[in-house]
Design a protein around this motif. Structure first.
Motif, PDB file in Angstrom:
ATOM      1  N   ASN A   1       0.843  -1.196   0.000  1.00  0.00           N
ATOM      2  CA  ASN A   1       0.000   0.000   0.000  1.00  0.00           C
ATOM      3  C   ASN A   1       0.881   1.249   0.000  1.00  0.00           C
ATOM      4  O   ASN A   1       0.845   2.061   0.923  1.00  0.00           O
ATOM      5  N   ALA A   2       1.664   1.377  -1.054  1.00  0.00           N
ATOM      6  CA  ALA A   2       2.585   2.512  -1.194  1.00  0.00           C
ATOM      7  C   ALA A   2       3.220   2.458  -2.576  1.00  0.00           C
ATOM      8  O   ALA A   2       3.406   1.372  -3.130  1.00  0.00           O
ATOM      9  N   PRO A   3       3.566   3.620  -3.130  1.00  0.00           N
ATOM     10  CA  PRO A   3       4.231   3.641  -4.437  1.00  0.00           C
ATOM     11  C   PRO A   3       5.650   3.125  -4.351  1.00  0.00           C
ATOM     12  O   PRO A   3       6.279   3.130  -3.286  1.00  0.00           O
ATOM     13  N   ALA A   4       6.165   2.680  -5.505  1.00  0.00           N
ATOM     14  CA  ALA A   4       7.505   2.104  -5.557  1.00  0.00           C
ATOM     15  C   ALA A   4       8.589   3.150  -5.730  1.00  0.00           C
ATOM     16  O   ALA A   4       9.758   2.875  -5.470  1.00  0.00           O
TER      17      ALA A   4
ATOM     18  N   LEU B   1       8.422   3.293   0.372  1.00  0.00           N
ATOM     19  CA  LEU B   1       9.549   3.309  -0.550  1.00  0.00           C
ATOM     20  C   LEU B   1      10.660   2.375  -0.060  1.00  0.00           C
ATOM     21  O   LEU B   1      11.309   1.688  -0.851  1.00  0.00           O
ATOM     22  N   GLU B   2      10.868   2.355   1.260  1.00  0.00           N
ATOM     23  CA  GLU B   2      11.869   1.467   1.833  1.00  0.00           C
ATOM     24  C   GLU B   2      11.510  -0.003   1.597  1.00  0.00           C
ATOM     25  O   GLU B   2      12.382  -0.834   1.315  1.00  0.00           O
ATOM     26  N   VAL B   3      10.204  -0.319   1.719  1.00  0.00           N
ATOM     27  CA  VAL B   3       9.758  -1.690   1.493  1.00  0.00           C
ATOM     28  C   VAL B   3      10.044  -2.119   0.058  1.00  0.00           C
ATOM     29  O   VAL B   3      10.599  -3.194  -0.195  1.00  0.00           O
ATOM     30  N   HIS B   4       9.666  -1.277  -0.897  1.00  0.00           N
ATOM     31  CA  HIS B   4       9.908  -1.592  -2.307  1.00  0.00           C
ATOM     32  C   HIS B   4      11.400  -1.784  -2.572  1.00  0.00           C
ATOM     33  O   HIS B   4      11.800  -2.714  -3.275  1.00  0.00           O
TER      34      HIS B   4
ATOM     35  N   LEU C   1      12.603  -5.090  -1.049  1.00  0.00           N
ATOM     36  CA  LEU C   1      12.134  -6.243  -1.819  1.00  0.00           C
ATOM     37  C   LEU C   1      12.895  -6.360  -3.138  1.00  0.00           C
ATOM     38  O   LEU C   1      13.220  -7.466  -3.578  1.00  0.00           O
ATOM     39  N   ALA C   2      13.175  -5.231  -3.762  1.00  0.00           N
ATOM     40  CA  ALA C   2      13.955  -5.264  -4.998  1.00  0.00           C
ATOM     41  C   ALA C   2      15.332  -5.866  -4.747  1.00  0.00           C
ATOM     42  O   ALA C   2      15.851  -6.625  -5.572  1.00  0.00           O
ATOM     43  N   GLY C   3      15.900  -5.557  -3.594  1.00  0.00           N
ATOM     44  CA  GLY C   3      17.194  -6.124  -3.244  1.00  0.00           C
ATOM     45  C   GLY C   3      17.144  -7.627  -3.009  1.00  0.00           C
ATOM     46  O   GLY C   3      18.177  -8.301  -3.070  1.00  0.00           O
ATOM     47  N   MET C   4      15.956  -8.153  -2.745  1.00  0.00           N
ATOM     48  CA  MET C   4      15.771  -9.592  -2.562  1.00  0.00           C
ATOM     49  C   MET C   4      15.458 -10.312  -3.866  1.00  0.00           C
ATOM     50  O   MET C   4      15.271 -11.524  -3.882  1.00  0.00           O
ATOM     51  N   GLY C   5      15.361  -9.556  -4.955  1.00  0.00           N
ATOM     52  CA  GLY C   5      15.075 -10.174  -6.238  1.00  0.00           C
ATOM     53  C   GLY C   5      13.624 -10.075  -6.677  1.00  0.00           C
ATOM     54  O   GLY C   5      13.236 -10.702  -7.669  1.00  0.00           O
ATOM     55  N   TYR C   6      12.816  -9.298  -5.962  1.00  0.00           N
ATOM     56  CA  TYR C   6      11.424  -9.096  -6.383  1.00  0.00           C
ATOM     57  C   TYR C   6      11.401  -8.091  -7.534  1.00  0.00           C
ATOM     58  O   TYR C   6      11.939  -6.986  -7.421  1.00  0.00           O
TER      59      TYR C   6
ATOM     60  N   GLN D   1       7.521 -11.319  -7.339  1.00  0.00           N
ATOM     61  CA  GLN D   1       7.011 -10.096  -7.939  1.00  0.00           C
ATOM     62  C   GLN D   1       6.464  -9.172  -6.859  1.00  0.00           C
ATOM     63  O   GLN D   1       6.042  -9.615  -5.790  1.00  0.00           O
ATOM     64  N   LYS D   2       6.452  -7.885  -7.156  1.00  0.00           N
ATOM     65  CA  LYS D   2       5.913  -6.886  -6.238  1.00  0.00           C
ATOM     66  C   LYS D   2       5.276  -5.765  -7.041  1.00  0.00           C
ATOM     67  O   LYS D   2       5.658  -5.502  -8.184  1.00  0.00           O
ATOM     68  N   PHE D   3       4.294  -5.105  -6.446  1.00  0.00           N
ATOM     69  CA  PHE D   3       3.704  -3.925  -7.079  1.00  0.00           C
ATOM     70  C   PHE D   3       2.914  -3.136  -6.048  1.00  0.00           C
ATOM     71  O   PHE D   3       2.673  -3.592  -4.923  1.00  0.00           O
ATOM     72  N   GLU D   4       2.511  -1.955  -6.446  1.00  0.00           N
ATOM     73  CA  GLU D   4       1.718  -1.079  -5.591  1.00  0.00           C
ATOM     74  C   GLU D   4       0.245  -1.432  -5.710  1.00  0.00           C
ATOM     75  O   GLU D   4      -0.268  -1.640  -6.804  1.00  0.00           O
TER      76      GLU D   4
END
Length: 237
Positions: free
Chosen positions: A57-60, A100-103, A106-111, A122-125
């Motif tokens: 529940n937040a933008p990337a 933003l920190e969450v995104h 997660l990107a650092g984990m390969g999402y 995968q991840k998205f807002e």
């Protein structure tokens, strides 16, 4: 088509250190895990699964589009409420900064940004308030109010999630309880939990019912997803 992921995770970043909420659904939309409090715990869970779709529940990313994000403007024009993403970190409220920190984590984990084809992570807002608006067909009550919580829990039940029937709340109300400030809230989820459940539902829809979710925007501005109301068939006499 992405392979059936193990779990569908919804994250409400919250605005404080212990204000995060996470909900985890399986392929049948059964709640497999949930937690409120430390954001690090939610990220640790996401790090420990090999295949998942995560909706936040937040933008990337910050807004770098002149005039604002097209997806946000489209939702606002249709009557939804959505916080317009600022262009600077300083202008972001605490909840957006944590999102933003969450995104980023997660990107650092390969999402990868979803929908991501066959990518196992995968991840998205998924803006929760706009998602409730989409399923209701009108702007919901304020999430911090009792009526807003009851309304949102009813929406989630109608979407197929196994949450307690919010209407049971009214059966437990008595004159004595009202006069003594005793409200039967044990089975009514808190606002942050309801947001996380909605995000998990949107993550589930993106794979199990892709026709019932709509992605707005693009990778350049950051896409977001909202669920679509399913028209129920009325049986013919």
């Amino acid at each position: 088509m992405v392979p059936q992921p193990t779990v569908f995770i919804g994250i409400e970043p919250g605005s404080g250190h212990k204000a995060c909420a996470m909900m985890v659904l399986d392929e049948e939309q059964h709640i497999q895990a949930q937690g409120c409090g430390d954001l690090a715990d939610a990220l640790a869970f996401a790090a420990g699964v090999s295949s998942a779709v995560v909706a936040i529940n937040a933008p990337a990313k910050l807004n770098d589009i002149r005039g604002g994000r097209a997806a946000e403007k489209e939702l606002l024009a249709q009557g939804a409420w959505i916080y317009q993403t600022p262009t600077t970190l300083k202008a972001c409220p605490a909840s957006l900064r944590r999102g933003l920190e969450v995104h980023q984590a997660l990107a650092g984990m390969g999402y990868v940004p979803g929908p991501g084809g066959d990518a196992p992570r995968q991840k998205f807002e998924a803006p929760a308030d706009a998602a409730f608006w989409s399923l209701l067909g009108l702007r919901p009550f304020d999430q911090t109010t009792l009526e807003g919580r009851l309304q949102r829990q009813l929406v989630l039940a109608d979407a197929g999630l196994p949450v307690p029937d919010a209407m049971d709340f009214f059966e437990e109300i008595t004159r004595h309880k009202l006069l003594h400030g005793l409200l039967p809230l044990e089975d009514i989820y808190r606002p942050e939990e309801l947001n996380a459940l909605m995000c998990a539902h949107v993550a589930w829809c993106s794979v199990c019912q892709p026709e019932s979710v709509k992605f707005l925007g693009d990778s350049g501005e950051g896409s977001l997803a909202i669920p679509l109301a399913v028209q129920k068939q009325i049986p013919q006499p």
